[in-house]
Write an enzyme that holds these catalytic residues in place. Structure first.
Site, PDB file in Angstrom:
ATOM      1  N   GLY A   1      -0.763   3.520  -0.980  1.00  0.00           N
ATOM      2  CA  GLY A   1      -0.591   2.495   0.031  1.00  0.00           C
ATOM      3  C   GLY A   1       0.818   1.940  -0.073  1.00  0.00           C
TER       4      GLY A   1
ATOM      5  CD  GLN B   1       4.324  -2.384  -1.644  1.00  0.00           C
ATOM      6  OE1 GLN B   1       3.501  -1.855  -0.903  1.00  0.00           O
ATOM      7  NE2 GLN B   1       4.383  -2.136  -2.947  1.00  0.00           N
TER       8      GLN B   1
ATOM      9  CB  CYS C   1       1.735  -2.954  -7.304  1.00  0.00           C
ATOM     10  SG  CYS C   1       2.639  -3.545  -5.862  1.00  0.00           S
ATOM     11  CG  LEU C   2       4.338   2.411  -4.930  1.00  0.00           C
ATOM     12  CD1 LEU C   2       4.540   2.929  -3.515  1.00  0.00           C
ATOM     13  CD2 LEU C   2       4.711   3.483  -5.952  1.00  0.00           C
TER      14      LEU C   2
ATOM     15  CG  HIS D   1      -2.796  -3.596  -3.492  1.00  0.00           C
ATOM     16  ND1 HIS D   1      -2.786  -3.659  -4.872  1.00  0.00           N
ATOM     17  CD2 HIS D   1      -1.502  -3.425  -3.128  1.00  0.00           C
ATOM     18  CE1 HIS D   1      -1.534  -3.549  -5.303  1.00  0.00           C
ATOM     19  NE2 HIS D   1      -0.732  -3.400  -4.263  1.00  0.00           N
ATOM     20  CD  GLU D   2      -0.922  -1.285   0.214  1.00  0.00           C
ATOM     21  OE1 GLU D   2       0.178  -1.862   0.400  1.00  0.00           O
ATOM     22  OE2 GLU D   2      -1.178  -0.675  -0.827  1.00  0.00           O
TER      23      GLU D   2
ATOM     24  CG  HIS E   1       1.956  -5.809  -0.832  1.00  0.00           C
ATOM     25  ND1 HIS E   1       2.766  -6.337  -1.822  1.00  0.00           N
ATOM     26  CD2 HIS E   1       1.399  -4.693  -1.366  1.00  0.00           C
ATOM     27  CE1 HIS E   1       2.684  -5.585  -2.909  1.00  0.00           C
ATOM     28  NE2 HIS E   1       1.855  -4.576  -2.666  1.00  0.00           N
TER      29      HIS E   1
HETATM   30 ZN    ZN Z   1       1.375  -3.214  -4.076  1.00  0.00          ZN
END
Ligand code: ZN
Length: 188
Positions: free
Chosen positions: A49, A54, A108-109, A150-151, A154
């Protein structure tokens, strides 16, 4: 297509509330390009995701999913719908279905190489727009519900640490592999 730079924890864009996209904007070449680039960036970093903040774009858009696997490696008869078709969602609104909460590992990236256990609603309905500007409503549970929560977080400046009940499970990736799991948890 381009691989975009991923913002890491500490960058203010990750803590800002992103703005909705106008219906007319969704089909613009700029947004279509952004969606393509986000899919490419997610694949490059083997994420499941990626939300627009991000990659430094403070708009309410995320991409998610796992490209269909070729070949049949089905040893993980692991419960949940670990499969998730690729999706781009715009202006998502999440409503939990029922009260069941499940806790599982997330990464998480924007917080590389860290894993932690996060409670999430097990089942949700997500309403929003697809990349053609068409209204969509998606029912999800388990893994894909987790990813979409999660997304969407963000887009509101929320990171998975904020959702943890305790930091006891925070784990570096090496130690995660050594002590906690044989299967990796992809980043989002
Ligand atoms: Zn994340």
């Amino acid at each position: 297509m381009a691989i975009l730079k991923v913002a890491r924890m500490g960058h203010p864009v990750l803590r800002a509330k992103a703005r909705p996209l106008e219906a007319a904007e969704i089909r613009s070449p700029a947004v279509q390009q952004l969606i393509d680039d986000m899919f490419e960036t997610m694949a490059e970093y083997q994420g499941v995701g990626l939300a627009a903040p991000q990659i430094h774009e403070s708009v309410r858009l995320f991409v998610a999913g796992i490209p269909a696997r070729t070949g049949d490696d089905d040893e993980d008869e692991d419960d949940d719908d670990d499969d998730m078709p690729l999706v781009a969602l715009i202006n998502p609104e999440i409503t939990p279905v029922g009260r069941e909460v499940s806790e599982d590992w997330e990464g998480c990236l924007s917080i590389p190489d860290i894993r932690g256990r996060v409670p999430r609603a097990r089942s949700i309905v997500v309403k929003g727009y697809d990349r053609n500007g068409k209204r969509v409503e998606i029912k999800a549970s388990g893994f894909s519900a987790r990813v979409m929560q999660h997304e969407t977080d963000h887009l509101n400046g929320v990171l998975f640490f904020d959702r943890m009940k305790s930091f006891e499970t925070l784990t570096f990736l090496d130690e995660f592999g050594r002590y906690w799991s044989r299967r990796d948890v992809a980043e989002e």
